[in-house]
Design a protein around this motif. Structure first.
Motif, PDB file in Angstrom:
ATOM      1  N   ILE A   1      31.014  55.751  46.220  1.00 16.35           N
ATOM      2  CA  ILE A   1      30.991  55.398  44.794  1.00 16.35           C
ATOM      3  C   ILE A   1      32.366  54.919  44.353  1.00 16.35           C
ATOM      4  CG2 ILE A   1      30.721  56.330  42.469  1.00 16.35           C
ATOM      5  CD1 ILE A   1      28.563  58.191  43.563  1.00 16.35           C
ATOM      6  N   SER A   2      33.415  55.594  44.817  1.00 18.26           N
ATOM      7  CA  SER A   2      34.780  55.189  44.467  1.00 18.26           C
ATOM      8  C   SER A   2      35.096  53.789  44.986  1.00 18.26           C
ATOM      9  CB  SER A   2      35.788  56.201  45.011  1.00 18.26           C
ATOM     10  OG  SER A   2      35.590  57.471  44.440  1.00 18.26           O
ATOM     11  N   ALA A   3      34.627  53.488  46.186  1.00 19.75           N
ATOM     12  CA  ALA A   3      34.836  52.149  46.752  1.00 19.75           C
ATOM     13  C   ALA A   3      34.147  51.094  45.894  1.00 19.75           C
ATOM     14  CB  ALA A   3      34.321  52.101  48.180  1.00 19.75           C
ATOM     15  N   ALA A   4      32.924  51.382  45.459  1.00 20.07           N
ATOM     16  CA  ALA A   4      32.202  50.446  44.598  1.00 20.07           C
ATOM     17  C   ALA A   4      32.917  50.271  43.258  1.00 20.07           C
ATOM     18  CB  ALA A   4      30.778  50.933  44.379  1.00 20.07           C
ATOM     19  N   LEU A   5      33.476  51.354  42.739  1.00 21.08           N
ATOM     20  CA  LEU A   5      34.221  51.276  41.477  1.00 21.08           C
ATOM     21  C   LEU A   5      35.458  50.400  41.624  1.00 21.08           C
ATOM     22  CD1 LEU A   5      33.997  54.987  40.261  1.00 21.08           C
ATOM     23  CD2 LEU A   5      32.950  52.997  39.172  1.00 21.08           C
ATOM     24  N   ILE A   6      36.166  50.558  42.739  1.00 21.48           N
ATOM     25  CA  ILE A   6      37.354  49.734  42.967  1.00 21.48           C
ATOM     26  C   ILE A   6      36.975  48.263  43.058  1.00 21.48           C
ATOM     27  CG2 ILE A   6      39.165  49.181  44.648  1.00 21.48           C
ATOM     28  CD1 ILE A   6      39.771  51.627  42.981  1.00 21.48           C
ATOM     29  N   VAL A   7      35.878  47.975  43.743  1.00 24.67           N
ATOM     30  CA  VAL A   7      35.401  46.593  43.825  1.00 24.67           C
ATOM     31  C   VAL A   7      35.094  46.055  42.422  1.00 24.67           C
ATOM     32  CG1 VAL A   7      33.553  45.094  44.672  1.00 24.67           C
ATOM     33  CG2 VAL A   7      34.514  46.848  46.164  1.00 24.67           C
ATOM     34  N   GLY A   8      34.559  46.914  41.556  1.00 23.79           N
ATOM     35  CA  GLY A   8      34.256  46.488  40.193  1.00 23.79           C
ATOM     36  C   GLY A   8      35.481  46.335  39.320  1.00 23.79           C
ATOM     37  N   ILE A   9      36.532  47.081  39.629  1.00 23.78           N
ATOM     38  CA  ILE A   9      37.766  47.000  38.847  1.00 23.78           C
ATOM     39  C   ILE A   9      38.547  45.736  39.172  1.00 23.78           C
ATOM     40  CG2 ILE A   9      40.042  48.076  38.523  1.00 23.78           C
ATOM     41  CD1 ILE A   9      38.665  50.786  38.842  1.00 23.78           C
ATOM     42  N   VAL A  10      38.481  45.302  40.421  1.00 25.34           N
ATOM     43  CA  VAL A  10      39.331  44.190  40.895  1.00 25.34           C
ATOM     44  C   VAL A  10      39.158  42.910  40.059  1.00 25.34           C
ATOM     45  CG1 VAL A  10      39.687  42.598  42.822  1.00 25.34           C
ATOM     46  CG2 VAL A  10      39.629  45.055  43.225  1.00 25.34           C
ATOM     47  N   PRO A  11      37.933  42.431  39.783  1.00 26.35           N
ATOM     48  CA  PRO A  11      37.825  41.179  39.009  1.00 26.35           C
ATOM     49  C   PRO A  11      38.468  41.253  37.625  1.00 26.35           C
ATOM     50  CG  PRO A  11      35.726  41.721  40.036  1.00 26.35           C
ATOM     51  CD  PRO A  11      36.596  42.913  40.209  1.00 26.35           C
TER      52      PRO A  11
ATOM     53  N   TYR B   1      33.989  50.972  51.933  1.00 26.72           N
ATOM     54  CA  TYR B   1      33.770  49.671  51.298  1.00 26.72           C
ATOM     55  C   TYR B   1      32.626  48.925  51.979  1.00 26.72           C
ATOM     56  CZ  TYR B   1      38.050  50.385  48.656  1.00 26.72           C
ATOM     57  OH  TYR B   1      38.994  50.881  47.793  1.00 26.72           O
ATOM     58  N   PHE B   2      32.561  49.012  53.308  1.00 22.96           N
ATOM     59  CA  PHE B   2      31.444  48.390  54.024  1.00 22.96           C
ATOM     60  C   PHE B   2      30.131  49.081  53.657  1.00 22.96           C
ATOM     61  CE2 PHE B   2      35.066  47.418  56.875  1.00 22.96           C
ATOM     62  CZ  PHE B   2      34.964  46.036  56.862  1.00 22.96           C
ATOM     63  N   THR B   3      30.174  50.411  53.555  1.00 23.84           N
ATOM     64  CA  THR B   3      28.974  51.166  53.190  1.00 23.84           C
ATOM     65  C   THR B   3      28.517  50.813  51.788  1.00 23.84           C
ATOM     66  OG1 THR B   3      29.718  52.992  54.596  1.00 23.84           O
ATOM     67  CG2 THR B   3      27.997  53.478  52.994  1.00 23.84           C
ATOM     68  N   ALA B   4      29.479  50.584  50.882  1.00 23.87           N
ATOM     69  CA  ALA B   4      29.130  50.244  49.496  1.00 23.87           C
ATOM     70  C   ALA B   4      28.328  48.944  49.424  1.00 23.87           C
ATOM     71  CB  ALA B   4      30.403  50.117  48.654  1.00 23.87           C
ATOM     72  N   PHE B   5      28.611  48.010  50.338  1.00 22.21           N
ATOM     73  CA  PHE B   5      27.892  46.730  50.337  1.00 22.21           C
ATOM     74  C   PHE B   5      26.585  46.795  51.132  1.00 22.21           C
ATOM     75  CE2 PHE B   5      31.963  45.051  48.943  1.00 22.21           C
ATOM     76  CZ  PHE B   5      31.587  44.025  48.089  1.00 22.21           C
ATOM     77  N   THR B   6      26.472  47.758  52.044  1.00 23.60           N
ATOM     78  CA  THR B   6      25.268  47.837  52.865  1.00 23.60           C
ATOM     79  C   THR B   6      24.227  48.801  52.306  1.00 23.60           C
ATOM     80  OG1 THR B   6      26.367  49.483  54.269  1.00 23.60           O
ATOM     81  CG2 THR B   6      26.460  47.177  54.983  1.00 23.60           C
ATOM     82  N   ASP B   7      24.677  49.885  51.676  1.00 20.44           N
ATOM     83  CA  ASP B   7      23.722  50.848  51.109  1.00 20.44           C
ATOM     84  C   ASP B   7      22.996  50.290  49.892  1.00 20.44           C
ATOM     85  OD1 ASP B   7      24.383  52.606  53.041  1.00 20.44           O
ATOM     86  OD2 ASP B   7      25.162  54.172  51.716  1.00 20.44           O
ATOM     87  N   GLN B   8      23.703  49.500  49.109  1.00 20.77           N
ATOM     88  CA  GLN B   8      23.135  48.888  47.910  1.00 20.77           C
ATOM     89  C   GLN B   8      23.587  47.426  47.864  1.00 20.77           C
ATOM     90  OE1 GLN B   8      21.020  50.216  45.738  1.00 20.77           O
ATOM     91  NE2 GLN B   8      21.065  52.302  46.577  1.00 20.77           N
ATOM     92  N   PRO B   9      22.825  46.542  47.180  1.00 21.60           N
ATOM     93  CA  PRO B   9      23.235  45.131  47.076  1.00 21.60           C
ATOM     94  C   PRO B   9      24.372  44.953  46.063  1.00 21.60           C
ATOM     95  CG  PRO B   9      21.201  45.477  45.858  1.00 21.60           C
ATOM     96  CD  PRO B   9      21.506  46.788  46.548  1.00 21.60           C
TER      97      PRO B   9
END
Length: 276
Positions: free
Chosen positions: A243-253, A57-65
């Motif tokens: 990628i899965s972490a980024a998807l979960i972040v997108g699902i939450v809202p 999850y930290f990598t998802a926010f640091t690798d891409q905005p």
């Protein structure tokens, strides 16, 4: 008695299959987001992460905005939802209350338009946006998303508006309201479940859309979440845990939105279905 029990058992089995089918992909993505690359590729496959961690999850926010992708998606979805609700309320009220000629033909046309595959509209919409100099702007997405959500939202609201007694509007207009005032002060509040249902459908459609967002915006600062997630993959690498972490972040809202308004959405869908 036996047939009744068999019917209940069959319904429970069908409901269980549908529940598993709906929840398993999201659950698998969540578990993947808690694994490392090595753990994901080892054989035999492990279902549960051996040492769950939040590093992906930290990598998802640091690798891409990722925060920028979320902001762009939220603003585009919010603006298109508000515009969709405003236009669909007016359109649905006109169909439900005004004595329009060829009303059935209008409803048939709305249904027909909603069945068009998005890919067939891509080139015409692109040419329109380019002609209006709207490419690489939020407007290039807000307007098409509004148009794409209008048919379904309008049909939902027509069903609700037709179930509201005309006497309530007449009483409001006798008290000094204009027809538009009666619409927004009486009809829309009484149709709240339908309005919430239409709004959430429009929001989710805009939040998840990929093809138009990829085609109309080439500016990295304007990428929405679906387009931004594909930026995590390299030419020869696919960091599935990130990628899965980024998807979960997108699902939450979206999940939070549905949980908060689930009673109104269920009420809107069931009531609209009965009235329709």
């Amino acid at each position: 008695m036996g047939s009744i029990l068999q019917g209940k058992a069959l319904r429970l089995i069908v409901a269980g299959v549908l529940l598993i089918n709906g929840l398993f992909p999201a659950l698998w993505i969540l578990l993947t987001s808690l694994k490392s690359e090595q753990e994901l590729t080892q054989k035999p496959i492990t279902w549960l992460p051996e040492s769950p961690n939040m590093e992906n999850y930290f990598t998802a926010f640091t690798d891409q905005p990722l925060h920028l992708f979320l902001f762009n998606s939220f603003m585009v979805a919010l603006l298109s939802t508000l515009l969709t609700l405003f236009v669909s309320v007016l359109a649905a009220y006109a169909i439900a209350r005004l004595n329009l000629r060829h009303r059935g033909l209008i409803l048939s046309a709305i249904i027909a338009v909603s069945t068009f595959p998005l890919v067939t509209l891509l080139v015409p919409l692109f040419e329109v946006m380019r002609g209006l100099s709207l490419l690489n702007t939020w407007t290039a997405l807000v307007l098409p998303y509004t148009v794409l959500s209008l048919p379904v939202c309008t049909l939902i609201l027509v069903s609700f508006f037709e179930g509201i007694p005309r006497d309530l509007e007449n009483a409001a207009m006798i008290d000094g309201c204009t027809r538009i005032g009666a619409l927004f002060r009486v009809v829309v509040p009484l149709s709240a479940p339908g309005v919430f249902t239409a709004g959430i459908l429009a929001f989710v459609n805009a939040w998840d859309e990929f093809l138009l967002a990829l085609s109309f915006n080439s500016n990295p600062a304007l990428r929405t979440l679906p387009v931004g997630i594909q930026m995590y993959q390299g030419e020869f690498t696919f960091p599935w845990p990130v990628i899965s972490a980024a998807l979960i972040v997108g699902i939450v809202p979206v999940a939070i939105l549905i949980v908060l308004f689930q009673e109104r959405v269920v009420s809107g869908l069931t009531t609209g279905g009965v009235k329709g």
